[in-house]
Design a protein around this motif. Sequence first.
Motif, PDB file in Angstrom:
ATOM      1  N   GLN A   9       0.832  -1.201   0.000  1.00 10.28           N
ATOM      2  CA  GLN A   9       0.000   0.000   0.000  1.00 10.28           C
ATOM      3  C   GLN A   9       0.872   1.258   0.000  1.00 10.28           C
ATOM      4  OE1 GLN A   9      -2.849  -0.270   3.215  1.00 10.28           O
ATOM      5  NE2 GLN A   9      -3.599  -2.250   2.518  1.00 10.28           N
ATOM      6  N   ASP A  10       1.954   1.229   0.770  1.00 12.22           N
ATOM      7  CA  ASP A  10       2.871   2.371   0.802  1.00 12.22           C
ATOM      8  C   ASP A  10       3.506   2.587  -0.565  1.00 12.22           C
ATOM      9  OD1 ASP A  10       2.297   2.769   3.470  1.00 12.22           O
ATOM     10  OD2 ASP A  10       4.150   1.825   4.198  1.00 12.22           O
ATOM     11  N   LYS A  11       3.926   1.505  -1.208  1.00  7.44           N
ATOM     12  CA  LYS A  11       4.543   1.596  -2.536  1.00  7.44           C
ATOM     13  C   LYS A  11       3.541   2.175  -3.540  1.00  7.44           C
ATOM     14  CE  LYS A  11       7.838   0.583  -5.517  1.00  7.44           C
ATOM     15  NZ  LYS A  11       9.224   0.926  -5.427  1.00  7.44           N
ATOM     16  N   ILE A  15       3.929   5.605  -5.838  1.00  9.13           N
ATOM     17  CA  ILE A  15       3.732   5.602  -7.291  1.00  9.13           C
ATOM     18  C   ILE A  15       2.654   6.617  -7.667  1.00  9.13           C
ATOM     19  CG2 ILE A  15       2.863   4.217  -9.231  1.00  9.13           C
ATOM     20  CD1 ILE A  15       4.297   1.803  -7.908  1.00  9.13           C
ATOM     21  N   GLU A  16       1.554   6.596  -6.937  1.00  7.71           N
ATOM     22  CA  GLU A  16       0.453   7.520  -7.216  1.00  7.71           C
ATOM     23  C   GLU A  16       0.899   8.974  -7.081  1.00  7.71           C
ATOM     24  OE1 GLU A  16      -4.029   8.600  -5.612  1.00  7.71           O
ATOM     25  OE2 GLU A  16      -2.632   7.580  -4.273  1.00  7.71           O
ATOM     26  N   GLY A  17       1.662   9.266  -6.047  1.00  4.78           N
ATOM     27  CA  GLY A  17       2.121  10.630  -5.835  1.00  4.78           C
ATOM     28  C   GLY A  17       2.996  11.125  -6.973  1.00  4.78           C
ATOM     29  N   ARG A  18       3.952  10.308  -7.400  1.00  8.84           N
ATOM     30  CA  ARG A  18       4.839  10.710  -8.495  1.00  8.84           C
ATOM     31  C   ARG A  18       4.065  10.820  -9.800  1.00  8.84           C
ATOM     32  NH1 ARG A  18       8.678  13.831  -8.949  1.00  8.84           N
ATOM     33  NH2 ARG A  18       9.690  12.886  -7.180  1.00  8.84           N
ATOM     34  N   PHE A  19       3.133   9.891 -10.017  1.00  8.19           N
ATOM     35  CA  PHE A  19       2.318   9.934 -11.238  1.00  8.19           C
ATOM     36  C   PHE A  19       1.535  11.240 -11.313  1.00  8.19           C
ATOM     37  CE2 PHE A  19      -1.501   9.303 -13.705  1.00  8.19           C
ATOM     38  CZ  PHE A  19      -1.025   8.686 -14.850  1.00  8.19           C
ATOM     39  N   SER A  45      11.282   7.856  -7.524  1.00  7.72           N
ATOM     40  CA  SER A  45      11.921   8.664  -8.564  1.00  7.72           C
ATOM     41  C   SER A  45      11.128   8.562  -9.863  1.00  7.72           C
ATOM     42  CB  SER A  45      13.357   8.194  -8.800  1.00  7.72           C
ATOM     43  OG  SER A  45      13.353   6.923  -9.439  1.00  7.72           O
ATOM     44  N   THR A  46      11.309   9.545 -10.706  1.00  9.99           N
ATOM     45  CA  THR A  46      10.650   9.525 -12.013  1.00  9.99           C
ATOM     46  C   THR A  46      11.111   8.317 -12.807  1.00  9.99           C
ATOM     47  OG1 THR A  46      10.562  11.929 -11.975  1.00  9.99           O
ATOM     48  CG2 THR A  46      10.218  10.861 -14.105  1.00  9.99           C
ATOM     49  N   SER A  47      12.387   8.026 -12.734  1.00 10.39           N
ATOM     50  CA  SER A  47      12.932   6.873 -13.441  1.00 10.39           C
ATOM     51  C   SER A  47      12.267   5.580 -12.981  1.00 10.39           C
ATOM     52  CB  SER A  47      14.441   6.794 -13.228  1.00 10.39           C
ATOM     53  OG  SER A  47      14.972   5.679 -13.896  1.00 10.39           O
ATOM     54  N   GLU A  48      12.107   5.427 -11.684  1.00 15.99           N
ATOM     55  CA  GLU A  48      11.468   4.229 -11.142  1.00 15.99           C
ATOM     56  C   GLU A  48      10.002   4.144 -11.584  1.00 15.99           C
ATOM     57  OE1 GLU A  48      10.799   1.904  -6.882  1.00 15.99           O
ATOM     58  OE2 GLU A  48      11.865   3.812  -6.906  1.00 15.99           O
ATOM     59  N   LEU A  49       9.308   5.266 -11.571  1.00 16.52           N
ATOM     60  CA  LEU A  49       7.913   5.289 -12.022  1.00 16.52           C
ATOM     61  C   LEU A  49       7.815   4.837 -13.476  1.00 16.52           C
ATOM     62  CD1 LEU A  49       4.870   6.141 -11.749  1.00 16.52           C
ATOM     63  CD2 LEU A  49       5.619   8.356 -12.648  1.00 16.52           C
ATOM     64  N   LEU A  50       8.603   5.481 -14.338  1.00 20.26           N
ATOM     65  CA  LEU A  50       8.517   5.175 -15.765  1.00 20.26           C
ATOM     66  C   LEU A  50       8.957   3.754 -16.071  1.00 20.26           C
ATOM     67  CD1 LEU A  50       9.824   8.577 -17.125  1.00 20.26           C
ATOM     68  CD2 LEU A  50       7.453   7.772 -17.044  1.00 20.26           C
ATOM     69  N   SER A  52       8.614   1.247 -14.133  1.00 20.21           N
ATOM     70  CA  SER A  52       7.526   0.352 -13.710  1.00 20.21           C
ATOM     71  C   SER A  52       6.418   0.276 -14.761  1.00 20.21           C
ATOM     72  CB  SER A  52       6.950   0.782 -12.358  1.00 20.21           C
ATOM     73  OG  SER A  52       6.164   1.950 -12.474  1.00 20.21           O
ATOM     74  N   PHE A  53       6.329   1.306 -15.620  1.00 21.10           N
ATOM     75  CA  PHE A  53       5.366   1.306 -16.728  1.00 21.10           C
ATOM     76  C   PHE A  53       5.956   0.695 -17.994  1.00 21.10           C
ATOM     77  CE2 PHE A  53       3.321   5.396 -14.899  1.00 21.10           C
ATOM     78  CZ  PHE A  53       2.536   4.650 -14.037  1.00 21.10           C
ATOM     79  N   GLY A  54       7.211   0.269 -17.938  1.00 18.56           N
ATOM     80  CA  GLY A  54       7.854  -0.324 -19.100  1.00 18.56           C
ATOM     81  C   GLY A  54       8.453   0.700 -20.054  1.00 18.56           C
ATOM     82  N   ILE A  55       8.683   1.915 -19.585  1.00 22.57           N
ATOM     83  CA  ILE A  55       9.245   2.977 -20.425  1.00 22.57           C
ATOM     84  C   ILE A  55      10.759   3.002 -20.250  1.00 22.57           C
ATOM     85  CG2 ILE A  55       9.319   5.475 -20.801  1.00 22.57           C
ATOM     86  CD1 ILE A  55       6.373   5.525 -19.832  1.00 22.57           C
ATOM     87  N   ASP A  56      11.477   2.998 -21.367  1.00 26.50           N
ATOM     88  CA  ASP A  56      12.936   3.078 -21.370  1.00 26.50           C
ATOM     89  C   ASP A  56      13.334   4.529 -21.139  1.00 26.50           C
ATOM     90  OD1 ASP A  56      15.657   3.066 -21.849  1.00 26.50           O
ATOM     91  OD2 ASP A  56      15.505   2.153 -23.836  1.00 26.50           O
ATOM     92  N   THR A  57      13.857   4.817 -19.966  1.00 24.16           N
ATOM     93  CA  THR A  57      14.171   6.199 -19.612  1.00 24.16           C
ATOM     94  C   THR A  57      15.483   6.693 -20.218  1.00 24.16           C
ATOM     95  OG1 THR A  57      15.211   5.509 -17.542  1.00 24.16           O
ATOM     96  CG2 THR A  57      12.869   6.086 -17.466  1.00 24.16           C
TER      97      THR A  57
END
Length: 89
Positions: A9-11, A15-19, A45-50, A52-57
Amino acid sequence: MNKYTPAQQDKASLIEGRFKLLYSAANGDMSVDQYNQTHSEQYISTSELLTSFGIDTSKPFAFNGKSFSLDTGGNLHALLPTNQLNITQ
């Protein structure tokens, strides 16, 4: 929510906050400079968020119709669409 552990839930909250912040920057509700100042323990981090969505940062990416890139320090940079560049040869 009862199916998830407190850690999960914390994770999800991180994620929601950065999104939400990235969405605000892509929408123009906050500047990229303001966005880059939101490094804190409240968000992943933005990198971690992206990632997790499968985006190559390591490459430019689009979010909500806007083009961005991340530098090696994890800072977000807005990229101009090619139709807005004034290139003369």
